[in-house]
Design an enzyme around this catalytic site. Structure first.
Site, PDB file in Angstrom:
ATOM      1  N   LYS A 170       0.610  -0.926  -0.304  1.00  0.00           N
ATOM      2  CA  LYS A 170      -0.127  -0.028  -0.335  1.00  0.00           C
ATOM      3  C   LYS A 170       0.949   1.377  -0.076  1.00  0.00           C
ATOM      4  O   LYS A 170       0.473   1.866  -0.756  1.00  0.00           O
ATOM      5  CB  LYS A 170      -0.707   0.089   1.048  1.00  0.00           C
ATOM      6  CG  LYS A 170      -1.751   1.113   1.381  1.00  0.00           C
ATOM      7  CD  LYS A 170      -3.111   1.372   0.330  1.00  0.00           C
ATOM      8  CE  LYS A 170      -3.695   2.545   0.243  1.00  0.00           C
ATOM      9  NZ  LYS A 170      -4.734   2.509   0.437  1.00  0.00           N
ATOM     10  N   LYS A 238      -1.143  11.456   5.345  1.00  0.00           N
ATOM     11  CA  LYS A 238      -1.164  10.237   6.769  1.00  0.00           C
ATOM     12  C   LYS A 238      -0.054   8.701   5.465  1.00  0.00           C
ATOM     13  O   LYS A 238       0.559   8.962   6.612  1.00  0.00           O
ATOM     14  CB  LYS A 238      -2.077   9.661   6.926  1.00  0.00           C
ATOM     15  CG  LYS A 238      -2.410   9.517   8.190  1.00  0.00           C
ATOM     16  CD  LYS A 238      -2.190   8.001   8.074  1.00  0.00           C
ATOM     17  CE  LYS A 238      -4.223   7.705   7.462  1.00  0.00           C
ATOM     18  NZ  LYS A 238      -3.959   5.568   7.398  1.00  0.00           N
TER      19      LYS A 238
END
Lengths: 291, 291
Positions: A170, A238
């Protein structure tokens, strides 16, 4: 199967619903308890805490915002570790730190609880349609046992390696989109200031080496200077933080990801954090004197 | 049509051949005269200079390495400007400065010679197969008249704006590939150091927002640490220089393109300038302690 589902946000809500619709028995918990109601109306049970939700479950799915949130619902005072039975498998679908993932897996295994990491891409639309891409890290056996549940949520389910590997994958995804968005923003801004018909330009280059999902689906945002969601700048920021932390741990230099992080800091300080990540185009346009 | 063709390099040679095969009458000139021989064997005439080549031509095609080379064959002592007849159209398919393109167009127009700019993408394979993407800047009428010749060389021919617009479009193409190659290099290096099966990672992310031609076609070069051509680092570096010059003239900030330029300077200083531009992966791997 008996499934616990913790975290009913923009992603988790529709994902839990898809598990219910696939015929599994689902117990839900969410920090803001009202969000459980829509699932309860569809037949889900409600639990008072992550620990309670996990009690009877064979598979426990978590999808929360960031590493500290995952640590809280998994290891905290009322966390899953205090309720889950031996042999249960925790599937963390949050996007969080690979290192924290491995640490949590270690603590869970002391209690006989298994863990796989399975972050997703495909956005809220993919969550609703059950077409997410799921990047899975963990033991082969554990992954196989969770497939009936994963298949209710996603279309592309790829087991990339051991625990933590899903999170690294990811991170790689977020690193790659960072540079693609930024360079598309730069190219579009050059063309806009040169007075070109940018839709013709996109048409001219999209079939070649410059072609990408970002060029096809988001370059127009830069042309129009409008950045509807999409995927929020603050969430990408983030995720880049997680990627840069992983890069530090692994000893990898990522100058482009670091550059995009800085530009996103600037966007957030100007209150553009809730725009789509294509708002990197807003940053480049502003820096180039185009409002 | 009567066509002059100046510049028979890796790109120009097969492009001139495709014009010949389409039935046009072609006169060729190349600085290294021996390169004319293959074309002559196929029926092309040879000329002693760009000016001589241009004398009878309705359309004059140039494709040379850089801005100074284009200025030499177009405006130099034996340049096209001294041979071309009034009403002839010069089609410059080199990748050069948009500003220099407009200056040359101005000088040619004083003599009644028209000019369009038509840089290409698609590489030597596209040149051979006649499937290039051609990005065209110039007057509508002039562009229409050159179509029979352009169509012999390319598949996607898009008129993006006035003179110079083709060069700006090519610059945009090179800016976008810069960031895409760099971020793919960073993502691949992170995954390699994390010990992942990178072909599974690519499979997991290629269908989503990280998807691109570069990821599909060049990410494997970074995994293998082998960078066969492809498109040379030194040529991409040259094109980025043109793009950054255009950005300065237009007042555009391009931090990612500038970053890639610096990394490519480093690659060239280590004698990797003749590797494929995916060798940005070599730079990131080296900086991350992976040889």
């Amino acid at each position: 199967m008996k499934v616990a589902f913790v975290g009913l946000g923009t992603m988790g809500g529709p994902m839990a619903l898809n598990i219910l619709k696939a015929g599994h028995q689902v117990t839900v918990y969410n920090r803001t308890r009202e969000k459980e109601e829509a699932l309860a109306a569809e037949g889900a049970r409600r639990a008072e805490s992550p620990a309670k939700a996990a009690e009877a479950a064979e598979i426990i799915v978590t999808i929360v915002s960031d590493t500290p949130d995952a640590e809280e619902v998994i290891l905290g005072e009322n966390g899953i570790i205090h309720g889950a039975k031996e042999g249960a498998i925790l599937v963390d679908m949050s996007t969080i730190s690979p290192a924290a993932t491995r640490r949590m897996s270690g603590k869970l295994s002391e209690k006989g609880i298994k863990m796989i990491d399975a972050p997703v891409s495909g956005g809220s639309e993919g969550a609703q349609l059950g077409t997410l891409a799921i990047m899975v890290g963990g033991d082969e056996d554990d992954v196989r046992k969770t497939l009936p549940v994963l298949e209710a949520m996603g279309k592309t389910i790829i087991h990339v390696g051991p625990i933590g590997a899903g999170q690294v994958t990811k991170a790689i995804n977020q690193i790659i989109i960072a540079g693609t968005y930024l360079s598309v923003a730069e190219g579009m801004t050059l063309g806009i200031k040169a007075g070109l018909d940018m839709y013709k330009v996109i048409e001219a280059i999209r079939g070649g080496a410059a072609g990408s999902w970002v060029l096809d689906n988001r370059a127009g945002n830069v042309v129009e200077n409008e950045y509807p969601l999409g995927f929020r700048v603050r969430l990408h920021r983030k995720d880049l933080g997680i990627a840069l932390e992983a890069a530090k741990e692994l000893g990898v230099t990522m100058p482009c990801a670091a550059l995009v992080e800085q530009i996103e800091n600037g966007l957030m300080s100007q209150n553009y954090g809730d725009e789509d990540v294509s708002a990197l185009g807003r940053a480049i346009r502003k820096q180039s004197g185009l409002e």
